[in-house]
Design a protein around this motif. Structure first.
Motif, PDB file in Angstrom:
ATOM      1  N   UNK A   9      66.044  43.636  63.400  1.00  0.00           N
ATOM      2  CA  UNK A   9      65.630  42.727  62.326  1.00  0.00           C
ATOM      3  C   UNK A   9      64.597  41.694  62.758  1.00  0.00           C
ATOM      4  N   UNK A  10      64.734  41.141  63.945  1.00  0.00           N
ATOM      5  CA  UNK A  10      63.818  40.094  64.408  1.00  0.00           C
ATOM      6  C   UNK A  10      62.407  40.605  64.646  1.00  0.00           C
ATOM      7  N   UNK A  11      62.221  41.917  64.761  1.00  0.00           N
ATOM      8  CA  UNK A  11      60.903  42.480  65.065  1.00  0.00           C
ATOM      9  C   UNK A  11      60.326  43.291  63.901  1.00  0.00           C
ATOM     10  N   UNK A  12      60.930  43.181  62.724  1.00  0.00           N
ATOM     11  CA  UNK A  12      60.467  43.998  61.613  1.00  0.00           C
ATOM     12  C   UNK A  12      59.105  43.572  61.085  1.00  0.00           C
ATOM     13  N   UNK A  13      58.776  42.288  61.215  1.00  0.00           N
ATOM     14  CA  UNK A  13      57.441  41.857  60.816  1.00  0.00           C
ATOM     15  C   UNK A  13      56.379  42.490  61.693  1.00  0.00           C
ATOM     16  N   UNK A  14      56.609  42.470  62.994  1.00  0.00           N
ATOM     17  CA  UNK A  14      55.681  43.096  63.936  1.00  0.00           C
ATOM     18  C   UNK A  14      55.581  44.597  63.691  1.00  0.00           C
ATOM     19  N   UNK A  15      56.743  45.238  63.490  1.00  0.00           N
ATOM     20  CA  UNK A  15      56.748  46.682  63.231  1.00  0.00           C
ATOM     21  C   UNK A  15      55.999  47.009  61.950  1.00  0.00           C
ATOM     22  N   UNK A  16      56.206  46.190  60.913  1.00  0.00           N
ATOM     23  CA  UNK A  16      55.495  46.398  59.649  1.00  0.00           C
ATOM     24  C   UNK A  16      53.990  46.289  59.857  1.00  0.00           C
ATOM     25  N   UNK A  17      53.580  45.307  60.685  1.00  0.00           N
ATOM     26  CA  UNK A  17      52.152  45.164  60.980  1.00  0.00           C
ATOM     27  C   UNK A  17      51.591  46.376  61.689  1.00  0.00           C
TER      28      UNK A  17
ATOM     29  N   UNK B 166      54.376  40.404  52.433  1.00  0.00           N
ATOM     30  CA  UNK B 166      55.274  40.461  51.283  1.00  0.00           C
ATOM     31  C   UNK B 166      56.493  41.308  51.612  1.00  0.00           C
ATOM     32  N   UNK B 167      56.261  42.441  52.276  1.00  0.00           N
ATOM     33  CA  UNK B 167      57.372  43.295  52.703  1.00  0.00           C
ATOM     34  C   UNK B 167      58.319  42.539  53.625  1.00  0.00           C
ATOM     35  N   UNK B 168      57.758  41.817  54.596  1.00  0.00           N
ATOM     36  CA  UNK B 168      58.578  41.086  55.565  1.00  0.00           C
ATOM     37  C   UNK B 168      59.319  39.923  54.909  1.00  0.00           C
ATOM     38  N   UNK B 169      58.661  39.219  53.985  1.00  0.00           N
ATOM     39  CA  UNK B 169      59.313  38.104  53.302  1.00  0.00           C
ATOM     40  C   UNK B 169      60.481  38.596  52.454  1.00  0.00           C
ATOM     41  N   UNK B 170      60.286  39.719  51.781  1.00  0.00           N
ATOM     42  CA  UNK B 170      61.382  40.281  50.994  1.00  0.00           C
ATOM     43  C   UNK B 170      62.539  40.669  51.915  1.00  0.00           C
ATOM     44  N   UNK B 171      62.206  41.274  53.037  1.00  0.00           N
ATOM     45  CA  UNK B 171      63.262  41.715  53.959  1.00  0.00           C
ATOM     46  C   UNK B 171      64.068  40.522  54.470  1.00  0.00           C
TER      47      UNK B 171
END
Length: 412
Positions: free
Chosen positions: A131-139, A331-336
């Motif tokens: 969970x803590x790295x999902x923003x990076x993964x999304x990028x 937006x994806x990361x904020x929703x998550x």
């Protein structure tokens, strides 16, 4: 099986699929417009309508995905596998279009399939990441779209130059073949890593209830209304820019090589955008972070207003660097982060539908402006909608800040 870091084989192959899902299937159309016009005819306004047809398919696909998963709750991976393979084949099929209507049907099918693939590939890949790295993964995943733009621009002399009338056909066929290979690769690593056994979001009857709850969040100005409004207007603005930028440069008599380099510069800058945006939203998960990228992107679009190649190219690079991939991944990361887990799948689907709606309206409005005024004014008009998106992101940041001060959860 346990979750993994942002850097893993699933994320890599998901990124390669996004080369196809975003860079090839959607945005290559704007790059190929001059060549398509010479081959099958029609004005830029009429051909812009095919961009709308593509996103109508995208919207329908987004709306259909949730009930489809409700009907087949244990078949998310099967649906994704079929969708990605068919998307590659549809790209190959579109390369053989000889008429306006025929191409329109292929664009509709590509939009429908890319909607399924966008949500499913992201969902499957994010399930495998901590969970803590999902923003990076999304990028990392979204930067695949930038890579697709980079590659498309490099081959501009063979796809939009009048000396190569059929170049865009060969390019689309090659893109489709790459898409099929990427689909095979993603399927292989998800099976090998055991991700096929990861639990999917609750479906069946609760899915309808989740959609209702998600709509309550999105339509409430004290919750997510401003965020979803920002996403809508970003879709509206950016698609005008990406649809008509290359036709505008070609109309100025700029050599296809230079036009392609401008397009590739967007993609190259976007490679850093995905990493920068992912890191930024992990560290500052706020609407203000989203607004910053959109505001700088608005300034980048304004480079077109100067009617000078240097400032237009500089603006394009700016857009690629901070506001091409950033809004979707943020937006994806904020929703998550901020949406309850039990309604995340429905929320992502609805958010994507709003985004698609903006992309449907954008080419229509842009086409009207182009026909009535000029390509120059049409491209520049995208700055208006990017600015509105930035303002709404600021308002979301303010609302988000109020909730944090009051220590209130984002209840439904």
């Amino acid at each position: 099986m346990g979750t993994k870091s942002a850097f893993n084989w699933i994320t890599l192959w998901a990124s390669l699929l996004f080369v196809v899902i975003l860079g090839f299937s959607r945005l290559s159309y704007g790059m190929f417009l001059p060549g398509i016009q010479r081959a099958i005819g029609g004005s830029y306004g009429q051909l812009g309508i095919l961009g709308t047809v593509n996103f109508i398919g995208y919207l329908i696909g987004t709306l259909c995905l949730s009930p489809l998963l409700s009907r087949f709750p244990d078949h998310k991976h099967v649906i994704n596998r079929l969708t990605c393979f068919l998307l590659g084949l549809a790209l190959i099929g579109s390369a053989f279009s000889d008429h306006f209507t025929e191409l329109g049907l292929w664009r509709f099918a590509i939009g429908l399939l890319s909607a399924f693939a966008t949500v499913l590939v992201l969902s499957i890949a994010m399930d495998a990441v901590r969970p803590a790295e999902r923003g990076t993964a999304s990028g990392l995943i979204w930067l695949g779209g930038s890579a697709g733009i980079l590659v498309t621009g490099i081959f501009a002399p063979f796809t939009i130059d009048p000396a190569h009338l059929q170049g865009w056909r060969y390019a689309w066929a090659a893109m489709g073949i790459f898409g099929v290979i990427a689909a095979f690769g993603f399927e292989f690593v998800t099976k090998r890593r055991g991700s096929a056994q990861l639990p999917s979001s609750p479906e069946s009857k609760p899915q309808d209830q989740e959609s209702v709850k998600a709509y309550r969040l999105f339509l409430n100005p004290k919750k997510l209304l401003f965020l979803i409004g920002s996403y809508f207007f970003f879709g509206w603005g950016y698609i005008i820019y990406f649809t008509y930028l290359i036709p505008y440069l070609v109309s100025k008599g700029i050599p296809s090589l230079y036009a392609g380099l401008v397009w590739s510069a967007i993609g190259f800058a976007g490679l850093f955008n995905g990493w920068i945006g992912g890191k930024a939203i992990d560290r500052w998960p706020s609407g203000y972070t989203l607004a910053s990228g959109l505001a700088i992107g608005t300034i980048g679009v304004c480079g077109v207003i100067t009617d000078d190649l240097f400032f237009t190219a500089l603006g394009a690079i700016t857009i690629g660097l901070v506001s091409f991939i950033t809004p979707p991944l943020m937006t994806t990361a904020l929703l998550r982060r901020h949406v309850p887990q039990n309604v995340y799948a429905a929320s992502l689907s609805i958010a994507t539908a709003f985004f698609a709606s903006g992309q449907i309206i954008g080419p229509i409005v842009g086409g009207v402006v182009v026909e009535r005024y000029s390509l120059h004014v049409g491209v520049a008009s995208s700055a208006i909608f990017m600015a509105i998106a930035a303002l709404l992101a600021v308002l979301y940041g303010q609302q988000q800040r109020k909730l944090e001060i009051r220590n209130l959860p984002l209840n439904i």
